[in-house]
Motif scaffolding. Structure first.
Motif, PDB file in Angstrom:
ATOM      1  N   UNK A 162      79.706  -0.748  61.236  1.00  0.00           N
ATOM      2  CA  UNK A 162      78.573  -1.460  60.669  1.00  0.00           C
ATOM      3  C   UNK A 162      77.193  -0.931  61.024  1.00  0.00           C
ATOM      4  N   UNK A 163      77.074   0.340  61.372  1.00  0.00           N
ATOM      5  CA  UNK A 163      75.762   0.899  61.690  1.00  0.00           C
ATOM      6  C   UNK A 163      75.074   1.339  60.393  1.00  0.00           C
ATOM      7  N   UNK A 164      73.961   0.699  60.076  1.00  0.00           N
ATOM      8  CA  UNK A 164      73.228   1.022  58.860  1.00  0.00           C
ATOM      9  C   UNK A 164      72.379   2.267  59.071  1.00  0.00           C
ATOM     10  N   UNK A 165      72.031   2.910  57.956  1.00  0.00           N
ATOM     11  CA  UNK A 165      71.114   4.034  58.020  1.00  0.00           C
ATOM     12  C   UNK A 165      69.802   3.586  58.666  1.00  0.00           C
ATOM     13  N   UNK A 166      69.338   4.344  59.633  1.00  0.00           N
ATOM     14  CA  UNK A 166      68.129   4.000  60.355  1.00  0.00           C
ATOM     15  C   UNK A 166      68.379   3.276  61.660  1.00  0.00           C
ATOM     16  N   UNK A 167      69.646   2.955  61.948  1.00  0.00           N
ATOM     17  CA  UNK A 167      69.949   2.213  63.174  1.00  0.00           C
ATOM     18  C   UNK A 167      69.815   3.079  64.422  1.00  0.00           C
ATOM     19  N   UNK A 168      69.996   4.386  64.274  1.00  0.00           N
ATOM     20  CA  UNK A 168      69.815   5.330  65.382  1.00  0.00           C
ATOM     21  C   UNK A 168      68.851   6.417  64.899  1.00  0.00           C
ATOM     22  N   UNK A 169      67.565   6.110  64.836  1.00  0.00           N
ATOM     23  CA  UNK A 169      66.615   6.983  64.142  1.00  0.00           C
ATOM     24  C   UNK A 169      66.490   8.384  64.728  1.00  0.00           C
ATOM     25  N   UNK A 170      66.502   8.522  66.031  1.00  0.00           N
ATOM     26  CA  UNK A 170      66.367   9.865  66.612  1.00  0.00           C
ATOM     27  C   UNK A 170      67.598  10.698  66.292  1.00  0.00           C
ATOM     28  N   UNK A 171      68.765  10.116  66.486  1.00  0.00           N
ATOM     29  CA  UNK A 171      70.011  10.812  66.175  1.00  0.00           C
ATOM     30  C   UNK A 171      70.031  11.268  64.730  1.00  0.00           C
ATOM     31  N   UNK A 172      69.640  10.400  63.814  1.00  0.00           N
ATOM     32  CA  UNK A 172      69.675  10.720  62.391  1.00  0.00           C
ATOM     33  C   UNK A 172      68.653  11.794  62.034  1.00  0.00           C
ATOM     34  N   UNK A 173      67.494  11.768  62.665  1.00  0.00           N
ATOM     35  CA  UNK A 173      66.484  12.801  62.404  1.00  0.00           C
ATOM     36  C   UNK A 173      66.957  14.166  62.899  1.00  0.00           C
ATOM     37  N   UNK A 174      67.560  14.180  64.074  1.00  0.00           N
ATOM     38  CA  UNK A 174      68.048  15.447  64.624  1.00  0.00           C
ATOM     39  C   UNK A 174      69.097  16.073  63.722  1.00  0.00           C
ATOM     40  N   UNK A 175      69.944  15.258  63.139  1.00  0.00           N
ATOM     41  CA  UNK A 175      71.046  15.774  62.331  1.00  0.00           C
ATOM     42  C   UNK A 175      70.563  16.620  61.157  1.00  0.00           C
ATOM     43  N   UNK A 176      69.350  16.384  60.707  1.00  0.00           N
ATOM     44  CA  UNK A 176      68.817  17.161  59.593  1.00  0.00           C
ATOM     45  C   UNK A 176      68.021  18.378  60.010  1.00  0.00           C
ATOM     46  N   UNK A 177      67.856  18.600  61.329  1.00  0.00           N
ATOM     47  CA  UNK A 177      66.954  19.669  61.767  1.00  0.00           C
ATOM     48  C   UNK A 177      67.543  20.627  62.802  1.00  0.00           C
ATOM     49  N   UNK A 178      68.585  20.246  63.505  1.00  0.00           N
ATOM     50  CA  UNK A 178      69.083  21.089  64.594  1.00  0.00           C
ATOM     51  C   UNK A 178      70.103  22.115  64.083  1.00  0.00           C
ATOM     52  N   UNK A 179      70.143  23.269  64.746  1.00  0.00           N
ATOM     53  CA  UNK A 179      71.176  24.268  64.487  1.00  0.00           C
ATOM     54  C   UNK A 179      71.330  25.160  65.714  1.00  0.00           C
ATOM     55  N   UNK A 180      72.473  25.844  65.775  1.00  0.00           N
ATOM     56  CA  UNK A 180      72.838  26.586  66.977  1.00  0.00           C
ATOM     57  C   UNK A 180      72.766  28.087  66.732  1.00  0.00           C
TER      58      UNK A 180
END
Length: 369
Positions: free
Chosen positions: A325-343
């Motif tokens: 039941x975690x809605x979009x925006x519930x973990x804002x930092x985690x969600x932002x990182x997912x679109x920007x990080x790479x290895x």
């Protein structure tokens, strides 16, 4: 030459004689399952960490699952962890019948934001699972204080942090137990799957030893709670024994690669890895951040450089965990990182010319964005 984030062949070429000798040692030992190599590795890995016990298992996922079960975590319990992690962390929690509860991570070092943990604790909370992500440690002092105050267990997920330290404290030695993966890409990697749990609690170690062996106290004697076969393979254990003696050398090699990246990319728009105060980073992966991550990765393919994202889909957004039941925006930092990080490519034997190739290509791509 194609450049990828990881390649075991240079290491194998350098260590081939020792690796094949490890195989020969097992094959001529007369014991192929739970023999001298597993026992020896368990003793040596425990000694490396200064703890009393190590129990080898078949993979890192089961290390977490069995570690939780040995700490009496099961159906009806809640386990607090993060969503910015490899899915096996959460899969293992789910496999015990417990419910994963997520807290957000910090934007600068991507580690569990321990300031959020207290608010996530409920009467059902049984265990905290900090993930020592990408090669450095979560701040364990506040977690240990919370756990002691609320009567909670702490299982450290050390799959990405072999040999990492927080001050003088090794990753895996602050909790009640710690789970490790020896998947080939890891800082201490086998030539196949493998895992282990370390602990200073003899009763926890005893439960772990039974849980990895059908729930048996001894051969053919089953306890009241049956379990599965989760034994560490004897060949992998012997290889790990040899490689454990070189762990500090592997870490030094990873840090040398990280320094070259830091020097070569310091004046670019990439957000480079930040080491948390007091931490000694072992750089399991070298994770950078940029708002145009996808464009960068696509353009690097023209240079025959193929990169990974750790991780593009936070666990709480995956279909298999939609029921939480975690809605979009519930973990804002985690969600932002997912679109920007790479290895970037990272392993101790990464040749200098390939490091330079990655740095040069990144600088060219960034200059055209």
């Amino acid at each position: 030459m194609t450049t990828r984030v990881w390649d075991y062949l240079p290491e194998y070429e350098a260590e081939r004689h020792d690796i094949l000798d490890a195989v020969e040692t097992v094959f001529t030992s007369g014991r192929l399952v739970l023999g001298a190599s597993v026992r020896g590795f368990e003793e040596e890995f425990a000694a490396y960490h200064g703890v009393g016990h190590c129990v080898g298992v078949d993979n890192g996922t089961n290390a977490i699952k069995l570690g939780l079960q040995a700490l009496d975590v099961g159906p009806g319990d809640e386990v607090i962890t993060v969503s910015n992690t490899a899915a096996p962390t959460v899969v293992a929690i789910d496999a015990t019948g417990a419910t994963p509860v997520f807290v957000d991570v910090r934007a600068d070092d991507f580690l569990m934001d321990t300031a959020h943990v207290a608010d996530a604790i409920t009467e059902r909370t049984r265990c905290l699972v900090p993930v020592h992500l990408y090669g450095q440690c979560v701040d364990m002092a506040p977690l240990r204080e919370l756990a002691d105050r609320h009567g909670l267990a702490v299982l450290e997920d050390c799959a990405q942090a072999h040999g990492a330290r927080q001050g003088e404290i090794l990753a895996g030695t602050s909790g009640d137990a710690a789970a490790f993966s020896f998947y080939p890409t890891k800082v201490l990697g086998a030539y196949g799957d493998g895992g282990a749990v370390i602990t200073s609690d003899a009763s926890v170690a005893g439960r772990l030893a039974r849980l990895r062996y059908y729930g048996m106290e001894d051969r053919y004697y089953t306890l009241e709670t049956p379990a599965h076969n989760s034994r560490l393979d004897e060949v992998q254990a012997e290889i790990l024994r040899r490689k454990l003696t070189r762990l500090d050398t592997y870490i030094a090699g990873r840090r040398a690669v990280a320094r070259r990246y830091a020097d070569g990319l310091a004046d670019t728009e990439l957000a480079l890895p930040r080491t948390a105060p007091g931490n000694d980073h072992v750089y399991y992966v070298y994770v950078v951040r940029h708002p145009r991550r996808d464009d960068i990765i696509e353009r690097l393919k023209a240079y025959d450089i193929h990169l990974n994202i750790s991780y593009p889909w936070p666990v709480h957004t995956m279909t298999g965990f939609a029921h939480l039941g975690y809605a979009t925006g519930s973990l804002p930092v985690t969600e932002a990182l997912a679109g920007e990080i790479f290895s970037l490519p990272m392993y101790p034997a990464l040749p200098h010319d390939l490091q330079d190739k990655v740095i040069h290509a990144l600088r060219e791509v960034l200059s055209t964005l």
